[in-house]
Structure formats: structure tokens, C-alpha cells
Design an enzyme around this catalytic site. Sequence first.
Site, short mmCIF file in Angstrom:
data_model
loop_
_atom_site.label_atom_id
_atom_site.label_comp_id
_atom_site.label_asym_id
_atom_site.label_seq_id
_atom_site.Cartn_x
_atom_site.Cartn_y
_atom_site.Cartn_z
CE LYS A 176 15.84 60.30 74.23
NZ LYS A 176 16.88 59.44 74.62
CE LYS A 205 19.39 61.70 82.51
NZ LYS A 205 20.52 60.79 82.54
CE LYS A 254 22.54 62.12 73.11
NZ LYS A 254 23.35 61.77 74.27
P1 AMP Z 1 20.21 58.31 79.58
O1 AMP Z 1 19.58 59.30 80.49
O2 AMP Z 1 20.19 58.77 78.15
O3 AMP Z 1 21.54 57.83 80.03
O4 AMP Z 1 19.26 57.03 79.61
C1 AMP Z 1 19.29 56.08 80.66
C2 AMP Z 1 18.19 55.06 80.46
O5 AMP Z 1 16.91 55.68 80.48
C3 AMP Z 1 18.28 54.31 79.10
O6 AMP Z 1 17.93 52.96 79.30
C4 AMP Z 1 17.25 55.01 78.26
O7 AMP Z 1 16.72 54.17 77.26
C5 AMP Z 1 16.19 55.35 79.30
N1 AMP Z 1 15.42 56.53 78.88
C6 AMP Z 1 15.87 57.81 78.75
N2 AMP Z 1 14.89 58.63 78.32
C7 AMP Z 1 13.79 57.85 78.15
C8 AMP Z 1 12.44 58.10 77.73
N3 AMP Z 1 12.04 59.31 77.38
N4 AMP Z 1 11.58 57.06 77.69
C9 AMP Z 1 11.98 55.80 78.05
N5 AMP Z 1 13.23 55.51 78.45
C10 AMP Z 1 14.13 56.51 78.51
#
Ligand code: AMP
Length: 340
Positions: free
Chosen positions: A201, A204, A118
Site C-alpha cells: 500500500k 507515508k 509494522k
Molecule cells: P494513517 O495515515 O495511517 O493515519 O491513515 C489515515 C486514513 O487514511 C485511514 O482511514 C487509512 O485507512 C487511510 N489510508 C492510508 N493509506 C491509505 C492507502 N494507501 N489507501 C487508502 N487509504 C489509505
Amino acid sequence: MAETTFTPRVFSGIKPSGGLTLGNYLGAIKRWVEMQGEGMETIYCVVDLHAITVWQDPHDLRAGTREVMAGLIAAGIDPEKSILFNQSQVPAHAELGWIFNCVARVGWMNRMTQFKDKAGKNAEKASLGLYAYPALMAADILAYHATHVPVGEDQKQHVELTRDIATKFNHDYKVDFFPITEPVIEGPATRVMNLRDGSKKMSKSGESDMERINMLDDAATIAKKFKKARTDPDPLPETLDGLAGRPEARNLVDIYAGLADITPEAVIAEYAGAGWGRFKPALADLAVAKLAPISEEMKRLMADAGELDRLMARGADQAEAIARPILERTYDIVGLVRSR
Ligand code: AMP
Ligand code: TRP
């Protein structure tokens, strides 16, 4: 000293920056919903304090927090079965986060790959919060003595750091106070990849909207994004091994499996030899069938911000009732005088 047994308890969090993606849904939220029926207390948190580790427009942050609350409820998190709230309304997170800043070592933080990704080349300009963020995540989890943390693959290292922090705290203060938390990384789609580049990956914040499926995308947009998703020219193989070295193809198969609640092997058994002209529309139809009811409900819930705020307040009260005594006990263990 006898090992303390901790009551099984589930905690997980999601950032309210940007909208929810299919990665969030398959990697985390779907499992969160299932865990509600497994006999453990479940606590789910919209982690707004984590979001501000990179600058957020205040208006967007407020809207994003309510949007994620709506998304979680629409996806099946039931505020009657789970404790559901936003992090900043329970000050114990930030307070325990400070204690853990003093437990975690700089060398541990330097190994966090998400910070390196990041912050990139501009690490000198990253916020101190972004660097300290995994210690706050440990506090989120350990303020509830949570034993199980369902997350996507990308969070594994942070849960391991949480275990290291708990172990060091217990050791340094000669207590058996914090549990050694287990990451729960399950299902066929624990790492959903970018639709335009199978080595990254789905996130958002990626540059192009075409690389991700958003929970609020309409049917036509979902179909278009899968149609344009990058693949190789070969048809689907006869066995799963045939997907080795084909990350984009593998990703679409895993997404299908996650949405259909079947194994990737079962997807291959059904589509062996199929070309993309057959598989991609089937995948799009499946995604629309699964996501449309969620996004409809999400939009309905988002129209009533007052109700979402009331639910967050109630969840925060319930969370506070668990976290505050654990924090007070922590202060006492550390030797901080509490005389009021
Ligand atoms: P975040 O949006 O970064 O707060 O992620 C929230 C949850 O979604 C966490 O458990 C991440 O590991 C999961 N997550 C986010 N992006 C992915 C992705 N591309 N594949 C699988 N899990 C994801
Ligand atoms: N760091 C997680 C992410 O970026 C979100 C998060 C914050 C979290 N606190 C947590 C996940 C506690 C699980 C448990 O996705």
C-alpha cells in the site's frame, strides 16, 4: 432488553506522522468531506497519541499535527460543520483506552495484521503502545458513540475489533451502552497502492519518496512520479476484467477514478486500448488539477500556526463536551467510585 438506537454519528482519525498522501486523500479524507453534508454529526481527529506508538521527533510531531490540520481544512473539512481537533487535547480518549485495554483480549490483539506488518521480525522491540493501539482506536470511536467510521481498507480489521470490544463490554456489564459501529469503506480507491510495487500500500513511511504522491508535491514532481510509476507493457484493456493480475495498472486506473469521481469502468471506457504514454500524462494532469488547489490552501493555512492551534482548541472543547459524559457513564457502569 430493547435495542438502544444510537443517533448516527461519524468519527474518523488520521495520524500526524509524515505528510499526507494521495492514499489518505482518496481512501479517507475525500469521503470525510462528503459525509459532512449527509445529515450526521461529523467528528474528525488528528490522532497524535497514535503517532507516538513509534518514536517521533517532538518538533516534527508538532509540525506534523498542524500540517494535517491544515490539510484537512484545505481538503474541505469545515470547522463550522465538523468537530476537528487533535486527540491528546481530549483526555477521554486515553482514559477510555485504558478501560478497553481491560476488555480486549490478548488473543484478539495477536490477530491484528497491522501490528505484525509494522513490528515485523522485531516484535520484541516494538512499543507496548503499538500493540495496544487498536484498543485506543476503539476508544476514539466509542467515546463519541460513533456509528459510522469512514476509513481505507487497511483499517477494516481495527473497526471490527472495535465492534468486538463494544459487544464484550455490553455483554460483560449487561448494558446496551456502546453502539456496534459500521466501517464505511467506499469509493474506487479504498486501497491506493505503492507506485513502485503494486503489492504494497502507498504509505507515508515507505523508503522511497517515488512510491507515493504527497499532498504537498508540486506539479513537476507529481508528473515525474506517475511517469516513473511501475506498469506492465500492455495497453489498457477493453474491459475492467482485463486488469485482473495487473495490480500496478489497476492501481493507476483506480486512482484516476477516485480523482475524477467516476467508476473504474468509466475510466476503461474512456481509455480502452490507450498506452501508458497517453494515460500517465492524463492521470498526472488530473492529479495536479485536483491537488494543486488543496496544497496551495494548505501552505497558506500552515503559515498561521496560531490560528490552527485556536481551531484545535475549539474543536477539542466541542469534542470534550460529548466524550466526557460518555466516559463518566462508563466509569459508573464499571463500578469506579466518582465522588468528586
Ligand atoms: P494513517 O495515515 O495511517 O493515519 O491513515 C489515515 C486514513 O487514511 C485511514 O482511514 C487509512 O485507512 C487511510 N489510508 C492510508 N493509506 C491509505 C492507502 N494507501 N489507501 C487508502 N487509504 C489509505
Ligand atoms: N488507526 C488509524 C490509521 O492508522 C487511525 C485512527 C486512529 C482512526 N483512531 C481512529 C481511524 C478512529 C478511524 C477511527 O489509519
